[in-house]
Scaffold this motif. Structure first.
Motif, PDB file in Angstrom:
ATOM      1  N   TYR A 184      15.386   8.848 -18.129  1.00  0.00           N
ATOM      2  CA  TYR A 184      14.086   8.192 -18.002  1.00  0.00           C
ATOM      3  C   TYR A 184      13.361   8.592 -16.718  1.00  0.00           C
ATOM      4  O   TYR A 184      12.134   8.485 -16.649  1.00  0.00           O
ATOM      5  CB  TYR A 184      14.254   6.676 -18.043  1.00  0.00           C
ATOM      6  CG  TYR A 184      14.733   6.158 -19.375  1.00  0.00           C
ATOM      7  CD1 TYR A 184      13.875   6.105 -20.473  1.00  0.00           C
ATOM      8  CD2 TYR A 184      16.050   5.743 -19.540  1.00  0.00           C
ATOM      9  CE1 TYR A 184      14.318   5.634 -21.701  1.00  0.00           C
ATOM     10  CE2 TYR A 184      16.502   5.269 -20.771  1.00  0.00           C
ATOM     11  CZ  TYR A 184      15.639   5.224 -21.843  1.00  0.00           C
ATOM     12  OH  TYR A 184      16.079   4.769 -23.061  1.00  0.00           O
ATOM     13  N   GLN A 185      14.123   9.019 -15.708  1.00  0.00           N
ATOM     14  CA  GLN A 185      13.500   9.386 -14.444  1.00  0.00           C
ATOM     15  C   GLN A 185      12.529  10.546 -14.615  1.00  0.00           C
ATOM     16  O   GLN A 185      11.434  10.552 -14.049  1.00  0.00           O
ATOM     17  CB  GLN A 185      14.575   9.754 -13.409  1.00  0.00           C
ATOM     18  CG  GLN A 185      15.347   8.553 -12.890  1.00  0.00           C
ATOM     19  CD  GLN A 185      16.281   8.916 -11.748  1.00  0.00           C
ATOM     20  OE1 GLN A 185      16.081   9.922 -11.061  1.00  0.00           O
ATOM     21  NE2 GLN A 185      17.314   8.111 -11.545  1.00  0.00           N
ATOM     22  N   MET A 190       8.574  10.473 -13.702  1.00  0.00           N
ATOM     23  CA  MET A 190       8.002  11.447 -12.778  1.00  0.00           C
ATOM     24  C   MET A 190       6.936  12.293 -13.467  1.00  0.00           C
ATOM     25  O   MET A 190       5.884  12.598 -12.888  1.00  0.00           O
ATOM     26  CB  MET A 190       9.114  12.350 -12.215  1.00  0.00           C
ATOM     27  CG  MET A 190       8.636  13.306 -11.127  1.00  0.00           C
ATOM     28  SD  MET A 190       7.939  12.467  -9.684  1.00  0.00           S
ATOM     29  CE  MET A 190       9.418  11.687  -9.032  1.00  0.00           C
ATOM     30  N   GLY A 191       7.192  12.670 -14.708  1.00  0.00           N
ATOM     31  CA  GLY A 191       6.208  13.440 -15.464  1.00  0.00           C
ATOM     32  C   GLY A 191       4.914  12.669 -15.638  1.00  0.00           C
ATOM     33  O   GLY A 191       3.816  13.234 -15.533  1.00  0.00           O
ATOM     34  N   ASN A 251      16.950   5.790  -8.315  1.00  0.00           N
ATOM     35  CA  ASN A 251      18.416   5.888  -8.213  1.00  0.00           C
ATOM     36  C   ASN A 251      19.026   4.556  -7.771  1.00  0.00           C
ATOM     37  O   ASN A 251      20.074   4.139  -8.287  1.00  0.00           O
ATOM     38  CB  ASN A 251      18.804   6.989  -7.224  1.00  0.00           C
ATOM     39  CG  ASN A 251      18.564   8.379  -7.782  1.00  0.00           C
ATOM     40  OD1 ASN A 251      18.633   8.589  -8.998  1.00  0.00           O
ATOM     41  ND2 ASN A 251      18.271   9.330  -6.914  1.00  0.00           N
ATOM     42  N   LEU A 252      18.375   3.899  -6.828  1.00  0.00           N
ATOM     43  CA  LEU A 252      18.879   2.604  -6.346  1.00  0.00           C
ATOM     44  C   LEU A 252      18.819   1.540  -7.430  1.00  0.00           C
ATOM     45  O   LEU A 252      19.638   0.619  -7.455  1.00  0.00           O
ATOM     46  CB  LEU A 252      18.071   2.149  -5.122  1.00  0.00           C
ATOM     47  CG  LEU A 252      18.258   2.962  -3.836  1.00  0.00           C
ATOM     48  CD1 LEU A 252      17.323   2.479  -2.752  1.00  0.00           C
ATOM     49  CD2 LEU A 252      19.702   2.912  -3.355  1.00  0.00           C
ATOM     50  N   LEU A 253      17.847   1.662  -8.327  1.00  0.00           N
ATOM     51  CA  LEU A 253      17.725   0.716  -9.435  1.00  0.00           C
ATOM     52  C   LEU A 253      18.590   1.108 -10.632  1.00  0.00           C
ATOM     53  O   LEU A 253      18.550   0.454 -11.678  1.00  0.00           O
ATOM     54  CB  LEU A 253      16.259   0.614  -9.880  1.00  0.00           C
ATOM     55  CG  LEU A 253      15.301  -0.085  -8.907  1.00  0.00           C
ATOM     56  CD1 LEU A 253      13.863   0.021  -9.411  1.00  0.00           C
ATOM     57  CD2 LEU A 253      15.688  -1.545  -8.718  1.00  0.00           C
TER      58      LEU A 253
END
Length: 342
Positions: free
Chosen positions: A318-319, A323-324, A310-312
């Motif tokens: 894409y997150q 994570m997957g 989130n900070l980037l």
């Protein structure tokens, strides 16, 4: 007399040796524990991830951001504790996210009607206990697959939240006790973090230092062998599902306090994140192996990764992919570890 004196002398010599051996064994156990921590690949990955986000973002090392990571980890961590016990026995619980929701919304409803807070908390925890007992009963009594039983619990509990609340959010933002849970601090540390840490310590102690903890590992390693050794396998399985349900009930209380409301959508996908944290932390889906410490590291890794992305300003599209990939990698490592152990 000479034989008697000889035996006395031997016992007098052996006693200090046995005491010394015990001390040596205790020191060796401590060394092994710290050696395990230092060689924990997930812990190393977490440290490297923190270093990476510290270098690439200015906000990561801010105190408020660190506290936010721990707060985000609190509810997931509580639920993951119960999931660790279940998965070590080679089980699974897909219903905990929905139980968090139903416990939370019923507690919110009771608070909104002016019910005593202690009674409200008791009811929320009992909802968790009951859900775990129902899961354990069908799994142990009828030898049903945990996946199917807990999948049914997930659907049923989520439906109960919708019926009870009429699909509406129940606000309890102004309740003093819930506000204390949400905003209270001790020495600058939020109450929710303190509760979570205490629960991790208690769970670790039970799993590592009690007969029940040894039985949990034994059941997960080889259920048939555990039965032959005199372990009441069904009782152990019943207890781990009750523990998972109780942790979900506590998670419901903390979720309601943090949101300031009960919502039927609370805990959505929480069971999947808890399972992911447990597996990333090194607990084997095949059972018989895992630690509470590993689960804690897994929970922190997931939340550090989410916060860092989130900070980037990485797109949410894409997150999920990243994570997957992390979850699949953890499962792959678990699979290779099981093959090596065989």
């Amino acid at each position: 007399m000479e034989k008697q004196e000889l035996s006395i002398n031997r016992s007098s010599v052996e006693t200090p040796r046995s005491t010394s051996d015990k001390k040596t064994e205790t020191k060796q156990q401590k060394r092994n524990f710290f050696f395990h921590i230092l060689n924990n690949k997930v812990l190393i990955a977490l440290i490297l991830l923190c270093v990476f986000f510290s270098v690439t973002t200015e906000q990561f090392l801010r105190v408020d951001n660190i506290l936010n990571i721990f707060l985000q980890s609190a509810i997931m961590g509580i639920v993951a504790i119960g999931m660790t016990y279940v998965i070590i026995t080679a089980g699974i619980d897909l219903g905990v996210g929905s139980v968090v929701a139903v416990a939370g919304i019923i507690m919110a409803g009771m608070v909104s009607k002016g019910m005593p807070i202690l009674l409200t908390i008791l009811v929320g925890l009992l909802i968790g206990v009951a859900s775990g007992a129902i899961n354990g009963y069908f799994i142990t009594k009828f030898n049903m697959a945990p996946f199917i039983v807990t999948l049914g619990m997930m659907a049923a509990a989520r439906s109960i939240t919708l019926v009870y609340s009429d699909a509406q959010t129940i606000s309890v933002y102004g309740d003093p006790f819930l506000k204390f849970l949400r905003m209270g601090e001790v020495a600058g540390i939020p109450i929710m973090i303190i509760i979570t840490v205490l629960m991790f310590i208690l769970a670790h102690y039970i799993l590592s230092n009690t007969v029940f903890g040894r039985h949990v590992y034994a059941v997960g390693s080889n259920k048939k062998a555990a039965e032959l050794s005199g372990i009441n396998v069904k009782r152990v399985e019943m207890m781990v599902y009750i523990i998972a349900g109780t942790m979900a009930g506590l998670g419901g209380l903390m979720m309601t306090a943090r949101l300031g409301s009960g919502t039927p959508l609370a805990g959505t996908n929480l069971e999947l994140m808890a399972i992911a944290a447990v597996v990333i932390g090194g607990t084997s889906l095949s059972g018989g192996r895992g630690t509470i410490f590993g689960t804690l590291i897994g929970v922190l890794l997931i939340n550090v990764l989410n916060t860092g992305m989130n900070l980037l300003n990485i797109s949410s599209h894409y997150q999920g992919l990243i994570m997957g990939g992390v979850i699949i990698l953890a499962a792959l490592i678990d699979s290779f570890s099981n093959k090596k152990s065989k």
